[in-house]
Scaffold this motif. Structure first.
Motif, PDB file in Angstrom:
ATOM      1  N   ILE A  24      22.316  24.716 -11.850  1.00 41.08           N
ATOM      2  CA  ILE A  24      23.690  25.298 -12.389  1.00 41.08           C
ATOM      3  C   ILE A  24      23.905  26.610 -11.894  1.00 41.08           C
ATOM      4  CG2 ILE A  24      23.383  23.552 -14.187  1.00 41.08           C
ATOM      5  CD1 ILE A  24      23.150  26.117 -16.228  1.00 41.08           C
ATOM      6  N   ALA A  25      23.036  27.177 -11.393  1.00 47.88           N
ATOM      7  CA  ALA A  25      22.997  28.751 -11.118  1.00 47.88           C
ATOM      8  C   ALA A  25      24.055  28.966 -10.015  1.00 47.88           C
ATOM      9  CB  ALA A  25      21.833  29.387 -10.551  1.00 47.88           C
ATOM     10  N   THR A  26      24.713  29.907 -10.245  1.00 50.80           N
ATOM     11  CA  THR A  26      25.803  30.334  -9.182  1.00 50.80           C
ATOM     12  C   THR A  26      24.986  31.311  -8.070  1.00 50.80           C
ATOM     13  OG1 THR A  26      27.482  30.961 -11.003  1.00 50.80           O
ATOM     14  CG2 THR A  26      27.837  31.792  -8.767  1.00 50.80           C
ATOM     15  N   VAL A  27      24.028  32.048  -8.584  1.00 51.21           N
ATOM     16  CA  VAL A  27      23.002  32.669  -7.760  1.00 51.21           C
ATOM     17  C   VAL A  27      21.768  32.717  -8.027  1.00 51.21           C
ATOM     18  CG1 VAL A  27      23.917  35.008  -8.385  1.00 51.21           C
ATOM     19  CG2 VAL A  27      22.912  34.881  -6.033  1.00 51.21           C
ATOM     20  N   VAL A  28      20.841  32.683  -7.497  1.00 57.92           N
ATOM     21  CA  VAL A  28      19.305  32.943  -7.702  1.00 57.92           C
ATOM     22  C   VAL A  28      18.823  34.072  -7.064  1.00 57.92           C
ATOM     23  CG1 VAL A  28      18.628  30.537  -8.521  1.00 57.92           C
ATOM     24  CG2 VAL A  28      18.294  31.274  -6.133  1.00 57.92           C
ATOM     25  N   THR A  29      18.150  35.305  -7.991  1.00 52.79           N
ATOM     26  CA  THR A  29      17.557  36.270  -7.286  1.00 52.79           C
ATOM     27  C   THR A  29      15.977  36.446  -7.556  1.00 52.79           C
ATOM     28  OG1 THR A  29      17.800  37.295  -9.530  1.00 52.79           O
ATOM     29  CG2 THR A  29      19.842  37.026  -8.147  1.00 52.79           C
ATOM     30  N   PRO A  30      15.229  35.738  -6.952  1.00 52.61           N
ATOM     31  CA  PRO A  30      13.764  35.968  -7.269  1.00 52.61           C
ATOM     32  C   PRO A  30      13.331  37.226  -6.314  1.00 52.61           C
ATOM     33  CG  PRO A  30      14.145  34.154  -5.516  1.00 52.61           C
ATOM     34  CD  PRO A  30      15.496  34.425  -6.255  1.00 52.61           C
ATOM     35  N   ASN A  31      12.134  37.884  -6.831  1.00 55.94           N
ATOM     36  CA  ASN A  31      11.564  38.645  -5.793  1.00 55.94           C
ATOM     37  C   ASN A  31      10.547  37.854  -5.138  1.00 55.94           C
ATOM     38  OD1 ASN A  31       9.108  38.208  -7.323  1.00 55.94           O
ATOM     39  ND2 ASN A  31       9.617  39.733  -8.573  1.00 55.94           N
ATOM     40  N   LEU A  32       9.684  38.439  -4.135  1.00 57.43           N
ATOM     41  CA  LEU A  32       8.898  37.548  -3.068  1.00 57.43           C
ATOM     42  C   LEU A  32       7.696  37.077  -3.704  1.00 57.43           C
ATOM     43  CD1 LEU A  32       8.818  39.753  -0.101  1.00 57.43           C
ATOM     44  CD2 LEU A  32      10.401  38.176  -0.682  1.00 57.43           C
ATOM     45  N   ASP A  33       7.219  37.466  -4.866  1.00 61.60           N
ATOM     46  CA  ASP A  33       6.153  36.695  -5.703  1.00 61.60           C
ATOM     47  C   ASP A  33       6.790  35.402  -6.413  1.00 61.60           C
ATOM     48  OD1 ASP A  33       4.379  38.726  -5.093  1.00 61.60           O
ATOM     49  OD2 ASP A  33       4.843  40.078  -6.560  1.00 61.60           O
ATOM     50  N   GLU A  34       7.852  35.638  -7.038  1.00 62.22           N
ATOM     51  CA  GLU A  34       8.557  34.309  -7.491  1.00 62.22           C
ATOM     52  C   GLU A  34       8.910  33.209  -6.343  1.00 62.22           C
ATOM     53  OE1 GLU A  34      10.333  36.991 -11.362  1.00 62.22           O
ATOM     54  OE2 GLU A  34      11.440  36.791  -9.387  1.00 62.22           O
ATOM     55  N   VAL A  35       9.487  33.995  -5.146  1.00 64.26           N
ATOM     56  CA  VAL A  35       9.670  33.094  -4.130  1.00 64.26           C
ATOM     57  C   VAL A  35       8.371  32.191  -3.756  1.00 64.26           C
ATOM     58  CG1 VAL A  35      10.169  32.690  -1.793  1.00 64.26           C
ATOM     59  CG2 VAL A  35      11.536  34.150  -3.281  1.00 64.26           C
ATOM     60  N   ARG A  36       7.324  32.794  -3.783  1.00 64.47           N
ATOM     61  CA  ARG A  36       5.992  31.999  -3.419  1.00 64.47           C
ATOM     62  C   ARG A  36       5.732  30.911  -4.192  1.00 64.47           C
ATOM     63  NH1 ARG A  36       3.107  36.265  -3.826  1.00 64.47           N
ATOM     64  NH2 ARG A  36       3.607  36.897  -1.768  1.00 64.47           N
ATOM     65  N   LEU A  37       5.885  31.412  -5.743  1.00 60.41           N
ATOM     66  CA  LEU A  37       5.645  30.371  -6.753  1.00 60.41           C
ATOM     67  C   LEU A  37       6.487  29.472  -6.609  1.00 60.41           C
ATOM     68  CD1 LEU A  37       4.778  32.915  -9.679  1.00 60.41           C
ATOM     69  CD2 LEU A  37       3.170  31.239  -8.514  1.00 60.41           C
ATOM     70  N   ILE A  38       7.856  29.460  -6.385  1.00 63.34           N
ATOM     71  CA  ILE A  38       8.822  28.585  -6.467  1.00 63.34           C
ATOM     72  C   ILE A  38       8.850  27.710  -5.269  1.00 63.34           C
ATOM     73  CG2 ILE A  38      11.346  28.201  -6.709  1.00 63.34           C
ATOM     74  CD1 ILE A  38      11.323  30.870  -8.192  1.00 63.34           C
ATOM     75  N   THR A  39       8.770  28.244  -4.320  1.00 61.98           N
ATOM     76  CA  THR A  39       9.127  27.452  -3.000  1.00 61.98           C
ATOM     77  C   THR A  39       7.599  27.293  -2.190  1.00 61.98           C
ATOM     78  OG1 THR A  39       9.408  29.373  -1.525  1.00 61.98           O
ATOM     79  CG2 THR A  39      11.168  28.354  -2.806  1.00 61.98           C
ATOM     80  N   GLY A  40       6.698  28.010  -2.203  1.00 60.17           N
ATOM     81  CA  GLY A  40       5.421  27.935  -1.887  1.00 60.17           C
ATOM     82  C   GLY A  40       5.402  28.576  -0.338  1.00 60.17           C
ATOM     83  N   ILE A  41       6.384  29.407  -0.098  1.00 62.16           N
ATOM     84  CA  ILE A  41       6.681  29.977   1.118  1.00 62.16           C
ATOM     85  C   ILE A  41       6.370  31.365   0.866  1.00 62.16           C
ATOM     86  CG2 ILE A  41       8.138  31.019   2.773  1.00 62.16           C
ATOM     87  CD1 ILE A  41      10.175  28.347   2.159  1.00 62.16           C
ATOM     88  N   ASP A  42       5.311  32.054   1.794  1.00 64.80           N
ATOM     89  CA  ASP A  42       4.924  33.498   1.564  1.00 64.80           C
ATOM     90  C   ASP A  42       5.853  34.088   2.698  1.00 64.80           C
ATOM     91  OD1 ASP A  42       3.526  35.497   1.357  1.00 64.80           O
ATOM     92  OD2 ASP A  42       1.829  35.317   2.357  1.00 64.80           O
ATOM     93  N   VAL A  43       6.775  35.148   2.118  1.00 63.76           N
ATOM     94  CA  VAL A  43       7.704  35.805   2.926  1.00 63.76           C
ATOM     95  C   VAL A  43       7.140  36.904   3.510  1.00 63.76           C
ATOM     96  CG1 VAL A  43       9.837  37.057   3.062  1.00 63.76           C
ATOM     97  CG2 VAL A  43       9.766  34.973   1.805  1.00 63.76           C
ATOM     98  N   GLN A  75      11.551  34.832   5.582  1.00 61.35           N
ATOM     99  CA  GLN A  75      12.801  35.277   4.611  1.00 61.35           C
ATOM    100  C   GLN A  75      13.779  34.071   4.524  1.00 61.35           C
ATOM    101  OE1 GLN A  75      14.572  39.076   4.668  1.00 61.35           O
ATOM    102  NE2 GLN A  75      14.426  39.037   2.352  1.00 61.35           N
ATOM    103  N   ARG A  76      14.296  33.803   5.875  1.00 57.89           N
ATOM    104  CA  ARG A  76      15.368  32.695   6.001  1.00 57.89           C
ATOM    105  C   ARG A  76      14.902  31.534   5.595  1.00 57.89           C
ATOM    106  NH1 ARG A  76      19.865  34.247  10.080  1.00 57.89           N
ATOM    107  NH2 ARG A  76      20.097  36.644   9.825  1.00 57.89           N
ATOM    108  N   ASP A  77      13.578  31.079   5.994  1.00 54.57           N
ATOM    109  CA  ASP A  77      12.869  29.763   5.285  1.00 54.57           C
ATOM    110  C   ASP A  77      13.157  29.775   3.767  1.00 54.57           C
ATOM    111  OD1 ASP A  77      12.724  29.048   7.922  1.00 54.57           O
ATOM    112  OD2 ASP A  77      10.448  29.472   7.989  1.00 54.57           O
ATOM    113  N   ALA A  78      12.823  30.867   3.310  1.00 53.13           N
ATOM    114  CA  ALA A  78      12.789  30.920   1.807  1.00 53.13           C
ATOM    115  C   ALA A  78      14.304  30.538   1.122  1.00 53.13           C
ATOM    116  CB  ALA A  78      12.066  32.118   1.224  1.00 53.13           C
ATOM    117  N   ALA A  79      15.040  31.307   1.753  1.00 54.23           N
ATOM    118  CA  ALA A  79      16.620  31.324   1.361  1.00 54.23           C
ATOM    119  C   ALA A  79      17.090  29.938   1.471  1.00 54.23           C
ATOM    120  CB  ALA A  79      17.468  32.175   2.385  1.00 54.23           C
TER     121      ALA A  79
END
Length: 280
Positions: free
Chosen positions: A148-167, A173-177
């Motif tokens: 339901i989010a219009t935009v999500v704004t994770p930092n890189l640590d949160e990206v790693r937790l949420i997606t498993g991608i280490d930016v 970074q594009r893979d994570a987006a």
């Protein structure tokens, strides 16, 4: 480029933005950072408190969640009477709170296909690594909040937790987006402030088709507590004024950069991003 938003004439109601977030007893992050940004941008800030943290400049020593129905009740009470132009989330603490927030938003035209944009800052841990999200609640972020989010704004640590991608570079970074957008948000912003190997602070916005890049020279300061909250609060304020998403991100980037330039020491640990430069 401006760090100003239009302000209402004295005596007239300003733009309103709601933050659904935890309370930081040290005043540097959470709803306190949001409210400082709102006020210095001429926005009336409303709050739905999700948790009370025991926190100072050295870290988080504990927190107490608010009952989910009370969190949802705060949202409903504010929106049905005062009205808002945008909403943002910060620390949501548990799956039950996430579900209650999403249910409330669904009935109030917030996020999704609704008229009120929702900025989801998926706070998982403090800058010191202290957990701010209950075990198992990551799935609720992915499957309940993000769609339901219009935009999500994770930092890189949160990206790693949420997606498993280490930016670590532009490609990852594009893979994570792409991965974040694939979870259902209309826009995904991958913040590069934690990419310490870069002399730049690169943020990347993706809408499923097009990438937008926002860069600035890294500000050399250890005092960056509340940077993510400050950015997302500035973005929400700009969206409430009718900015497009790319323009809101650009505005938020300028705002948090100026706050980092003015950051100050506080206590024995990390000081906060400082929006008070605006009133100095």
């Amino acid at each position: 480029m401006t760090t100003e938003l239009p302000t209402a004439p004295t005596g007239l109601t300003p733009v309103r933005v709601l933050t659904v977030a935890g309370s930081d007893s040290g005043g540097g992050a959470g709803m306190q950072a949001d409210l400082r940004t709102f006020a210095t941008l001429g926005v009336h800030g409303c709050v739905a408190v999700t948790a009370v943290t025991v926190q100072n400049s050295l870290g988080v020593q504990g927190f107490q969640e608010i009952e989910p129905q009370i969190v949802a009740g705060q949202i409903t009470s504010v929106v049905t009477d005062i009205g808002i132009g945008a909403a943002k989330t910060g620390m949501l603490a548990s799956s039950a709170i996430i579900e209650a927030v999403v249910d409330a938003c669904g009935g109030l035209d917030i996020g999704g296909d609704g008229a009120i944009p929702l900025v989801a800052d998926p706070v998982c841990a403090s800058m010191h690594g202290d957990p701010l999200l209950a075990t198992g609640a990551l799935d609720a972020l992915r499957t309940v909040l993000f769609p339901i989010a219009t935009v999500v704004t994770p930092n890189l640590d949160e990206v790693r937790l949420i997606t498993g991608i280490d930016v670590v570079d532009d490609a990852s970074q594009r893979d994570a987006a792409r991965a974040l957008h694939g979870l259902g948000a209309r826009w995904a912003l991958v913040k590069g402030g934690h990419l310490r190997s870069s002399a730049q602070s690169p943020d990347l916005l993706f809408d499923g088709a097009q990438f937008h890049e926002f860069t600035h020279s890294r500000i050399d300061t250890p005092h960056d507590h509340g940077a993510g909250d400050t950015l997302s609060a500035a973005m929400a304020s700009a969206l409430a004024h009718g900015f497009s998403m790319p323009d809101a991100v650009a505005f938020g980037k300028r705002w948090v950069t100026r706050g980092l330039e003015a950051a100050y020491p506080l206590g024995a640990g990390h000081g906060p991003v400082n929006p008070l430069w605006k009133v100095g």
